[in-house]
Write a protein that holds these residues in place. Structure first.
Motif, mmCIF file in Angstrom:
data_model
loop_
_atom_site.group_PDB
_atom_site.id
_atom_site.type_symbol
_atom_site.label_atom_id
_atom_site.label_comp_id
_atom_site.label_asym_id
_atom_site.label_seq_id
_atom_site.Cartn_x
_atom_site.Cartn_y
_atom_site.Cartn_z
ATOM 1 N N LEU A 185 1.149 -1.144 -0.287
ATOM 2 C CA LEU A 185 -0.285 -0.075 0.322
ATOM 3 C C LEU A 185 1.236 1.333 -0.411
ATOM 4 C CD1 LEU A 185 -2.586 -0.685 2.797
ATOM 5 C CD2 LEU A 185 -2.702 -1.715 -0.141
ATOM 6 N N THR A 186 0.825 2.317 -1.110
ATOM 7 C CA THR A 186 1.733 3.067 -0.709
ATOM 8 C C THR A 186 0.729 3.838 -0.936
ATOM 9 O OG1 THR A 186 1.223 3.204 -3.932
ATOM 10 C CG2 THR A 186 2.666 1.935 -2.475
ATOM 11 N N PRO A 199 -2.912 2.685 -2.523
ATOM 12 C CA PRO A 199 -3.422 3.459 -0.961
ATOM 13 C C PRO A 199 -4.348 1.722 -0.123
ATOM 14 C CG PRO A 199 -4.517 4.551 -2.588
ATOM 15 C CD PRO A 199 -4.315 3.907 -3.119
ATOM 16 N N LYS A 238 1.300 -1.412 4.535
ATOM 17 C CA LYS A 238 1.721 0.236 4.198
ATOM 18 C C LYS A 238 3.480 0.344 3.911
ATOM 19 C CE LYS A 238 -1.558 1.909 6.024
ATOM 20 N NZ LYS A 238 -2.582 2.794 7.342
ATOM 21 N N GLU A 289 9.360 7.710 -0.541
ATOM 22 C CA GLU A 289 9.137 6.556 -0.888
ATOM 23 C C GLU A 289 10.084 5.644 -1.157
ATOM 24 O OE1 GLU A 289 4.189 5.764 -0.668
ATOM 25 O OE2 GLU A 289 5.654 5.802 -2.848
#
Length: 283
Positions: free
Chosen positions: A150-151, A155, A189, A240
């Motif tokens: 999940l980014t 998401p 995540k 990220e």
């Protein structure tokens, strides 16, 4: 899809002197060509514990056995439990709700492959069966596990999709004769991925304009276990990528073109699996 129960019955065509006690024979992964048998293979949570005992196959696997392949009593099949267990059996009886399968031998237990690559891919927003394709090919190539990542740009992933992907894994495992099911982990995540990366000896993140993956592998110490990380459509954010690299991942390039999530995942997984197999052949 499950075999719900077993009974210590004895079929007429089976040796009546078979022991009732469970008797698993261990095979190394290198000598386990039993995984390449020619008999139709079906999944069962529970295997017959010994030659001559039986389990009942119901649900989706029963439907596939009798309605799709049109197998009948006395036909020979194989049962596997997704944990390395495999047994040859014979369909003893069929009724409206299931089939009773009698073991023709003691079950075998094939050890897990020593090559274990774990996939972390942001595929939650993929549409049109593309996530199914990704999971199917990861299973065929031998990935140990896949974790939906999940980014910021991907998401979420729906619970319904996760349930479907579990079915895709089972179908792919049967098709490619894989005895150990690939694990589909709960979504993760990026920040929760960082400790995994920091504890892993090898972690590769697909990144545009990074050093080509073959160049990186040539300079890396060969390991049979590692992680590959692939971002979503639109890629990871700069923040990220920075966090993942600081945790210890190595950026690798997959060529001059922009790849879809599923293409990048399979390209990187196939490369690392072949590289690890080369390592195995030298030990």
């Amino acid at each position: 899809m499950q075999a719900l129960s077993w009974s210590p019955r004895f079929a007429v065509a089976v040796n009546r002197s078979c022991r009732k006690a469970s008797s698993f024979r261990a095979f190394s992964s290198d000598s386990s060509n039993q995984s390449r048998g020619g008999l139709p293979r079906f999944f069962s949570d529970v295997l017959p514990p010994s030659k001559g005992s039986a389990v009942r196959v119901q649900g989706d696997e029963f439907w596939h056995m009798t309605k799709v392949l049109r197998l009948n009593t006395d036909d020979r099949i194989e049962l596997f439990n997704g944990k390395g267990g495999l047994v040859k059996g014979c369909i003893e009886s069929i009724d409206r709700t299931g089939a009773d399968v009698v073991a023709l031998e003691n079950p075998k237990l094939v050890s897990t492959n020593t090559t274990q690559w774990h996939v972390f891919a942001a595929f939650g927003t993929l549409k049109g069966g593309r996530s199914d394709w990704l999971i199917e090919k990861c299973t065929e190539l031998g990935a140990s596990s896949v974790t939906p990542l999940l980014t910021e740009r991907s998401p979420s992933i729906s619970d319904n999709r996760v349930d479907r992907l579990q079915r895709v894994i089972l179908a792919a495992a049967k098709q490619c004769q894989r005895l150990h099911e690939m694990t589909l982990n709960p979504p993760l995540k990026v920040r929760d991925l960082l400790p995994i990366v920091s504890q892993s000896k090898l972690s590769f993140i697909a990144a545009a304009e990074a050093t080509p993956v073959l160049n990186v592998l040539t300079l890396s110490k060969q390991e049979p276990i590692g992680s590959i990380i692939v971002g979503p459509e639109g890629d990871f954010t700069e923040t990220e990528v920075k966090l993942i690299l600081e945790a210890g991942a190595t950026a690798v390039g997959l060529g001059p073109h922009r790849l879809r999530v599923e293409t990048a995942t399979i390209a990187l997984l196939a490369t690392t699996m072949l590289w690890s197999d080369t390592w195995r052949s030298t030990i």
